[in-house]
Scaffold this motif. Structure first.
Motif, PDB file in Angstrom:
ATOM      1  N   LEU A  69     -21.998  55.746 113.912  1.00 43.53           N
ATOM      2  CA  LEU A  69     -21.638  56.837 114.592  1.00 43.53           C
ATOM      3  C   LEU A  69     -22.415  58.109 114.163  1.00 43.53           C
TER       4      LEU A  69
ATOM      5  N   ARG B  42     -18.610  55.747 119.575  1.00 43.11           N
ATOM      6  CA  ARG B  42     -19.751  56.176 119.482  1.00 43.11           C
ATOM      7  C   ARG B  42     -19.840  57.202 120.709  1.00 43.11           C
TER       8      ARG B  42
ATOM      9  N   ALA C 173     -17.560  62.080 112.243  1.00 46.71           N
ATOM     10  CA  ALA C 173     -17.589  60.455 112.428  1.00 46.71           C
ATOM     11  C   ALA C 173     -16.481  59.961 111.840  1.00 46.71           C
TER      12      ALA C 173
END
Length: 268
Positions: free
Chosen positions: A108, A173, A141
Motif C-alpha cells: 500500500l 491499493r 495505509a
C-alpha cells in the motif's frame, strides 16, 4: 447492431464507437456506453464478448483502432496507464498483481502518489518533511487496511495471502490513490463467500460514502444482480443492451447471447 443508443447524459466515463482488432479478429466492434458518476455498473457477457479487451483499451494497456474514451468530459483515448492513474482511473485484475516479496503494508505504501522521498535530494535537503510524509502515508495505509479488514496480515508477505485476501489488497491499493472510478476485473473469481460478502460491502460503502464510481466485469450473476445498477451486456464485441438488473435477467437477447442455439431451439 446495438439494441439502443447509449445514455445521452454525459457520464464520468464514456466509450464512443470503440473498435479494437487483433489481426483478422474484431474483439470490439463499434461499441459505445456511458458510466454515470456514483454508480456501480456491471459489464457482463459470454466468454469472448470483448469485456476484458474493453477494460484494457479504457485503461491504456491496448490502443484502440477507432473510437474514443472520455473521462470527466476529457478525451483520454490512448493515454498510457500511468497518466490515467493520475487522472483518477484505477483498475484491478482478474489475477491479482501484488508485489509478492513485500509486506501487505508495504504494497500500500508503495502506491501512494507524489512521495517526496522518491527524489533522492529531498532526503538531504528536506529530511524532516520526507519523514512526516512517510508517517502520514503509513497511517493512511493502516487506515485503509483497517477498512478492508486486513490489519492482521499487515506484516505478512503479500504472496502468502489467500486469493480472497489478494482481491481485498488490490482494492486497498486503489484506495491509496483517491480514485474517481475503479474498474474491477472479476472481483469474485477465486473468492470464498465470506470474503466476497466483505468485498461487496466495501464497494457499496465506498460508492455511498466516498462517491467512488465502479465498473466491474463479473461472471457471478448473484453478485452482479445484487450489487450493480445498471448492467451493460456485451456480445460479440458490441453493446447488446443496458438496463436494471431485473430487466437484464428477463431479456431474451441476453439469454440467447449466453445460451446460443440451446435457447433458440427451446423457444422455437
Amino acid at each position: 447492431m446495438e439494441s439502443a443508443a447509449p445514455n445521452d447524459s454525459a457520464g464520468l466515463l464514456e466509450v464512443r464507437d470503440l473498435v479494437k482488432d487483433f489481426g483478422g479478429l474484431r474483439a470490439i466492434d463499434h461499441c459505445s456506453f456511458s458510466v454515470q458518476e456514483g454508480t456501480i455498473t456491471g459489464l457482463i457477457g459470454p466468454n469472448g464478448a470483448g469485456k476484458t479487451t474493453m477494460f484494457n483499451v479504457i485503461t491504456g494497456f491496448f490502443q484502440p483502432d477507432a473510437g474514443h474514451v472520455f473521462l470527466g468530459g476529457g478525451d483520454v483515448t490512448s493515454l498510457p496507464p500511468n497518466e490515467l492513474f493520475t487522472k483518477g482511473l484505477c483498475r484491478t485484475f482478474q489475477i491479482p498483481r501484488e508485489h509478492e516479496s513485500m509486506s501487505v503494508l508495504e504494497n500500500l505504501i508503495l502506491v501512494a502518489p507524489d512521495q517526496m522521498g522518491e527524489r533522492f535530494w529531498n532526503c538531504w535537503v528536506r529530511p524532516g518533511e520526507v519523514r512526516r510524509q512517510e508517517e502520514e502515508i503509513r497511517t493512511r495505509a493502516l487506515d485503509v487496511l483497517r477498512f478492508v479488514d486486513l490489519t492482521h496480515v499487515a506484516d505478512e508477505y503479500a504472496g502468502k495471502l489467500s486469493g480472497g485476501q489478494k482481491k481485498l489488497l488490490e482494492l486497498a491499493r486503489t484506495l491509496m490513490t483517491d480514485p474517481k472510478i475503479v474498474l474491477l476485473d472479476e472481483p469474485a473469481a477465486g473468492v470464498n463467500r465470506t470474503l466476497m460478502k466483505r468485498l461487496s460491502e466495501n464497494i457499496e460503502t465506498l460508492r455511498r460514502e466516498r462517491g467512488i464510481t465502479f465498473l466491474l466485469i463479473e461472471h457471478d450473476m448473484n453478485l452482479v444482480m445484487n450489487l450493480c445498477n445498471p448492467v451493460i451486456v456485451m456480445s460479440e464485441g458490441r453493446r447488446l443492451m443496458e438496463g436494471r438488473p431485473e430487466e437484464v435477467q428477463r431479456d431474451p437477447r441476453v439469454l440467447e447471447a449466453y445460451l446460443g442455439g440451446q435457447y433458440a431451439a427451446a423457444e422455437g
